[in-house]
Design an enzyme around this catalytic site. Structure first.
Site, PDB file in Angstrom:
ATOM      1  N   GLN A   4     -22.942   0.425  14.208  1.00  0.00           N
ATOM      2  CA  GLN A   4     -22.317   1.688  14.597  1.00  0.00           C
ATOM      3  C   GLN A   4     -22.286   1.827  16.110  1.00  0.00           C
ATOM      4  OE1 GLN A   4     -25.196   4.181  12.520  1.00  0.00           O
ATOM      5  NE2 GLN A   4     -23.637   4.770  11.043  1.00  0.00           N
ATOM      6  N   CYS A  18     -30.824   7.295  13.093  1.00  0.00           N
ATOM      7  CA  CYS A  18     -31.293   8.617  13.532  1.00  0.00           C
ATOM      8  C   CYS A  18     -32.817   8.750  13.645  1.00  0.00           C
ATOM      9  CB  CYS A  18     -30.746   9.711  12.628  1.00  0.00           C
ATOM     10  SG  CYS A  18     -29.213   9.320  11.806  1.00  0.00           S
ATOM     11  N   HIS A  72     -27.267   9.815  19.683  1.00  0.00           N
ATOM     12  CA  HIS A  72     -27.805  11.117  19.339  1.00  0.00           C
ATOM     13  C   HIS A  72     -28.036  11.891  20.609  1.00  0.00           C
ATOM     14  CE1 HIS A  72     -28.599   8.713  15.734  1.00  0.00           C
ATOM     15  NE2 HIS A  72     -28.272   9.850  15.126  1.00  0.00           N
ATOM     16  N   ASP A  92     -23.357   4.282  17.723  1.00  0.00           N
ATOM     17  CA  ASP A  92     -24.105   5.488  17.400  1.00  0.00           C
ATOM     18  C   ASP A  92     -24.697   6.110  18.661  1.00  0.00           C
ATOM     19  OD1 ASP A  92     -25.100   7.360  15.712  1.00  0.00           O
ATOM     20  OD2 ASP A  92     -26.691   6.115  14.862  1.00  0.00           O
ATOM     21  N   HIS A 128     -25.487  14.160  16.014  1.00  0.00           N
ATOM     22  CA  HIS A 128     -25.195  12.775  15.607  1.00  0.00           C
ATOM     23  C   HIS A 128     -23.727  12.567  15.935  1.00  0.00           C
ATOM     24  CE1 HIS A 128     -28.661  12.757  12.633  1.00  0.00           C
ATOM     25  NE2 HIS A 128     -28.440  14.045  12.761  1.00  0.00           N
ATOM     26  N   ARG A 170     -26.571  -0.913   4.349  1.00  0.00           N
ATOM     27  CA  ARG A 170     -26.550   0.007   3.213  1.00  0.00           C
ATOM     28  C   ARG A 170     -26.132  -0.784   1.983  1.00  0.00           C
ATOM     29  NH1 ARG A 170     -23.642   5.265   5.978  1.00  0.00           N
ATOM     30  NH2 ARG A 170     -25.173   5.423   7.660  1.00  0.00           N
ATOM     31  N   LYS A 205     -19.879  19.078   9.986  1.00  0.00           N
ATOM     32  CA  LYS A 205     -19.480  18.000  10.899  1.00  0.00           C
ATOM     33  C   LYS A 205     -18.012  18.079  11.265  1.00  0.00           C
ATOM     34  CE  LYS A 205     -18.482  14.447   7.494  1.00  0.00           C
ATOM     35  NZ  LYS A 205     -18.960  13.455   6.619  1.00  0.00           N
TER      36      LYS A 205
HETATM   37 ZN    ZN Z   1     -27.563  10.066  13.267  1.00  0.00          ZN
END
Ligand code: ZN
Ligand code: ZN
Length: 677
Positions: free
Chosen positions: A412, A365, A416, A414, A547, A394, A501
């Site tokens: 991910q 992010c 945004h 991912d 996100h 992580r 979320k």
């Molecule tokens: Zn994010």
């Protein structure tokens, strides 16, 4: 004069009862059927024992087995107590610690008596038998309020060091409750907040089973003594238990670690705890999945980017991760390299000792906000959808890792979305449609959508939360998916600390659910990192940041796919799509031709020219879960044909010309998004 309490029931009626009355009394007054069926009570919303007296006017809902979630939780918690009582009856000197209910049953952690050693699977049948005896004895489970000192003294006297330690840490603000099972000398006590069923006889001796034993540290800390954890599963009835045990067996057969090894997809080893070594066949699945997702994102108006793995610690401080998330981050010293002098024979790297701190990204992010902030963004440029197949790290405890489902290095899917407030609902709605179509393409027809609402600990104002929650709710409604068919549900208190979320939970082939997709509205991070766009009014405005992920991570999702399909992937995802197997060595050259034709058509194909019986080859490739087998012999070579067998098909093989086979297979192997209707 006795005081009277007004008890309001769910049907709107109110009953007056004298002080000292309990929910059990109300149940009995309503009817004997309810008195028998009642398991516990919700008093002003709080789940309580049936025999705990009212403390004033209250609302009351009686809990029965129809309230499946509450009932299961109660049963499972009771089984944990009965398990502990049984173990102490059978193995004197064993100390008790904790024993909660879990998603499918319960466990209890024990400190075995000195010299006894940990419990093993062989102990389980005997313990189950003792548990059934306790259930048959129908011992009442009685709640008692004790003082902290009395509890400590009691446990110290009975040699329960763990419980005695624990009680001293309980907050003094709440009453300390003990649960007594049985009477007099034979009474068994546990420190517990409850609630419990009225007696052990409420449990069904046929709907639980002890499943396994493992080690667990006292309070989860490896510096503490190792305890013996006994797990059980428990259900409302025998039928549910049996169905669960079948599912467990089926899940074991589908275990992605087992199939991953059999199909040679990947491996894990201690030298890289929680990071996957993908083998060629496993990485084919990854590549196909990534290419598929990339096509879907391209056509949905996303822009793909790639951002750094390592960023300065100060940047993580600005984003808030350093404060909130540091223990899960891998921190790397950014040392100034030592430059060896001309002619010096250094064989080991020498670091200068001068260093700054950097960290491997735990999420993408902040880097995406930094990309957004380059140059000036106008309101006309929004929404801006930045996607990245972002590799993150992580730090998770080794004990929490599980195959490729729970790892420390993951990638991910991912993205945004930076948008204006007035664009949010449309963006979320479009995302719901995209995700729906991706899940169906990947073989999941059933999934549930849940909205996780504000937690107690959170950033941002109540107005912000009201607006964000309502926007997500509205978007799902506009998408037509706030229905029972989509398992629509709101989960109070389960949102992230910065945003509510949407969660998307897939149901797999054996009925298990997996949360993979998310969509979060965030107004906090754009503010912390000072992201802005120029509005129609010429002023600076904060974008909303969404996100979102569809499959979550490649590692976990491929693990889920392996278990969902039990390794029998649809043709477009299968690591090896076809094998050409010969019946006689005379056909070797022809088999090579067939394979070349398929390879030319984009098919992942291998040949099997071994001097083995064809039935042996068929069996072996079907165990390896190869979807298509093309059998060729002398006749096929002469006629330029093949015999096509499909994995798992009852049908006998199909005879066809080579050209036809290549065309058929190529058409079937087209990924779902590229197929023309
Ligand atoms: Zn994010
Ligand atoms: Zn308890």
């Amino acid at each position: 004069m006795t005081r009277m309490f007004k008890i309001a029931l769910p049907d709107g009626s109110v009953r007056e009862v004298p002080e000292g009355s309990t929910p059990a009394d109300v149940a009995a007054a309503i009817g004997p059927g309810l008195a028998k069926a009642a398991l516990a009570a919700r008093v002003d919303g709080e789940l309580r024992d049936l025999n705990r007296p009212f403390e004033g006017d209250a609302s009351l809902a009686l809990v029965t087995a129809r309230d499946e979630k509450d009932a299961l939780e109660l049963f499972r918690h009771d089984y944990a107590h009965v398990l502990a009582e049984a173990v102490q009856n059978l193995f004197p000197g064993t100390q008790i610690t904790f024993g909660p209910a879990t998603d499918d049953g319960f466990y209890y952690d024990f400190a075995p008596a000195p010299g006894r050693g940990p419990f093993t699977d062989e102990d389980l049948p005997g313990i189950e038998e003792e548990m059934r005896r306790i259930i048959a004895a129908d011992e009442p489970l009685v709640r008692e309020v004790w003082t902290r000192d009395r509890v400590r003294e009691y446990f110290e006297k009975s040699g329960e060091a763990f419980k005695a330690e624990w009680v001293m840490e309980l907050p003094t603000s709440e009453p300390i409750t003990m649960y007594r099972s049985g009477e007099g000398d034979r009474a068994w006590m546990d420190l517990c907040r409850g609630p419990h069923l009225a007696s052990t006889g409420k449990l069904d001796p046929q709907s639980f089973k002890l499943t396994r034993v493992s080690g667990a540290y006292w309070r989860g800390d490896p510096k503490n003594p190792m305890l013996s954890r006994i797990y059980g599963t428990a259900w409302l009835n025998r039928k549910q238990l049996d169905a669960y045990l079948v599912r467990l067996e089926e899940a074991a057969k589908r275990d992605h670690r087992k199939i991953g090894q059999e199909m040679d997809l990947f491996h894990l080893q201690a030298e890289a705890h929680g990071s996957v070594f993908w083998h060629p066949k496993g990485f084919v699945i990854w590549r196909e999945l990534e290419a598929y997702l990339r096509r879907r994102l391209d056509s949905a108006g996303y822009l793909e980017i790639k951002t750094p793995q390592l960023m300065d610690a100060r940047q993580w401080e600005k984003s808030g991760h350093w404060g909130k998330y540091r223990e899960n981050m891998f921190i790397v010293p950014d040392e100034i390299p030592h430059v060896p002098e001309e002619g010096a024979d250094d064989d080991a790297p020498i670091l200068s000792g001068d260093s700054d701190l950097m960290a491997l990204k735990p999420m993408n992010c902040p880097a995406h906000v930094l990309v957004f902030k380059q140059g000036i963004t106008s309101y006309r440029d929004l929404p801006l959808r930045l996607a990245e197949f972002g590799c993150c790290h992580r730090n998770e405890p080794h004990g929490a890792l599980h195959g490729i489902l729970r790892v420390r290095q993951f990638t991910q899917d991912d993205a945004h979305i930076f948008c204006r407030e007035d664009q949010l609902i449309e963006e979320v709605r479009t995302f719901c449609d995209l995700l729906d179509s991706v899940y169906r393409d990947l073989g999941f027809d059933t999934y549930a959508i849940k909205l996780a609402l504000r937690p107690d600990q959170r950033f941002g104002s109540d107005e912000m939360w009201d607006w964000s929650e309502q926007s997500l709710r509205d978007a799902v409604r506009v998408a037509g998916r706030d229905t029972a068919e989509y398992g629509w549900e709101e989960l109070p208190g389960e949102g992230a600390f910065y945003a509510p979320k949407l969660e998307f939970h897939l149901t797999d082939a054996i009925g298990r659910t997996w949360q993979v997709g998310t969509m979060q509205t965030d107004t906090v991070l754009p503010g912390r990192l000072d992201a802005a766009y120029i509005g129609e009014d010429g002023g600076k405005h904060r974008p909303v940041m969404l996100h979102r992920a569809i499959i979550g991570t490649f590692e976990r999702f491929i693990g889920i796919l392996i278990e969902h399909y039990a390794g029998k992937f649809p043709l477009w995802l299968a690591p090896v799509q076809a094998v050409v197997a010969t019946i006689v060595s005379d056909a070797d050259a022809y088999a090579g031709e067939v394979a070349a034709a398929l390879r030319h058509a984009g098919i992942r194909v291998e040949t099997d020219l071994r001097n083995e019986k064809i039935n042996y080859k068929v069996r072996e490739h079907s165990l390896a879960k190869v979807p298509l087998l093309l059998v060729v012999g002398k006749r096929e070579a002469d006629e330029s044909s093949v015999a096509l067998r499909r994995l798992g098909s009852e049908e006998r093989q199909q005879m066809m010309s080579l050209d036809e086979a290549v065309a058929t297979i190529a058409a079937e192997a087209v990924p779902p998004d590229l197929r023309h209707p």
